[in-house]
Design a protein around this motif. Sequence first.
Motif, PDB file in Angstrom:
ATOM      1  N   GLN A  23      34.594  47.052  38.616  1.00  0.00           N
ATOM      2  CA  GLN A  23      35.869  47.548  39.133  1.00  0.00           C
ATOM      3  C   GLN A  23      36.955  46.475  39.039  1.00  0.00           C
ATOM      4  OE1 GLN A  23      35.694  48.936  43.167  1.00  0.00           O
ATOM      5  NE2 GLN A  23      37.754  49.813  43.105  1.00  0.00           N
ATOM      6  N   ARG A  26      38.271  46.260  35.527  1.00  0.00           N
ATOM      7  CA  ARG A  26      39.222  47.345  35.252  1.00  0.00           C
ATOM      8  C   ARG A  26      40.583  47.059  35.872  1.00  0.00           C
ATOM      9  NH1 ARG A  26      34.606  50.299  36.263  1.00  0.00           N
ATOM     10  NH2 ARG A  26      35.251  50.831  38.375  1.00  0.00           N
ATOM     11  N   LYS A  27      40.582  46.577  37.137  1.00  0.00           N
ATOM     12  CA  LYS A  27      41.846  46.275  37.808  1.00  0.00           C
ATOM     13  C   LYS A  27      42.601  45.154  37.097  1.00  0.00           C
ATOM     14  CE  LYS A  27      40.867  47.803  42.467  1.00  0.00           C
ATOM     15  NZ  LYS A  27      41.180  47.564  43.856  1.00  0.00           N
ATOM     16  N   SER A  29      42.312  44.268  33.967  1.00  0.00           N
ATOM     17  CA  SER A  29      42.779  44.774  32.674  1.00  0.00           C
ATOM     18  C   SER A  29      44.048  45.602  32.857  1.00  0.00           C
ATOM     19  CB  SER A  29      41.710  45.633  32.007  1.00  0.00           C
ATOM     20  OG  SER A  29      40.634  44.834  31.590  1.00  0.00           O
ATOM     21  N   ALA A  30      44.061  46.406  33.902  1.00  0.00           N
ATOM     22  CA  ALA A  30      45.235  47.248  34.169  1.00  0.00           C
ATOM     23  C   ALA A  30      46.467  46.405  34.486  1.00  0.00           C
ATOM     24  CB  ALA A  30      44.940  48.203  35.327  1.00  0.00           C
ATOM     25  N   VAL A  31      46.260  45.228  35.097  1.00  0.00           N
ATOM     26  CA  VAL A  31      47.372  44.337  35.417  1.00  0.00           C
ATOM     27  C   VAL A  31      47.897  43.649  34.157  1.00  0.00           C
ATOM     28  CG1 VAL A  31      47.974  42.233  36.694  1.00  0.00           C
ATOM     29  CG2 VAL A  31      46.600  43.983  37.784  1.00  0.00           C
ATOM     30  N   THR A  35      40.617  40.647  28.049  1.00  0.00           N
ATOM     31  CA  THR A  35      39.198  40.795  28.359  1.00  0.00           C
ATOM     32  C   THR A  35      38.474  39.450  28.366  1.00  0.00           C
ATOM     33  OG1 THR A  35      39.214  43.000  27.382  1.00  0.00           O
ATOM     34  CG2 THR A  35      37.065  41.968  27.693  1.00  0.00           C
TER      35      THR A  35
END
Length: 150
Positions: A23, A26-27, A29-31, A35
């Motif tokens: 999780q 994902r957070k 990456s969204a910011v 990777t």
Amino acid sequence: MFDVLVYLYETYWRPDACPDHAQLTRKLSAVGFETDEIQEALSWLDGLAHAAESYQGEQGVTSMRVYSVDELDHLGEASVGFISFLASAGVLPPPMREMVIDRAMAIPGAPMDLEDLKIIVLMVFWSLGEEPDALILDELFVAPEDRLIH
């Protein structure tokens, strides 16, 4: 990687407030973090968590640290001086000092950039659930030329 660490410090008040790795990835990456940078930071944080779990004050307050040649080469003069300053000021007890050195040695490249070392010190405090006092935060974040002398 250090940008990710600073983001985590600013976003989560303590390590146990962070979500699980999937999780969190994902957070992050969204910011907008890359990777590779995320994976490197999470791997480094796993080592920090392991060091924090085994943290104990077995060394005496008067213990002396002798650096190996590899440590001196990797850390560099400025970083060793900063660690010594924090230890002599009583802010970085010997077990925490060892955590800082361990995590600094896990970073590739030499010599260690002093600003990166300051982030490592901050993350060690964070991993133990300790808040550095205001003077230490000032030392960690304010550039010497920006300090006001009273």
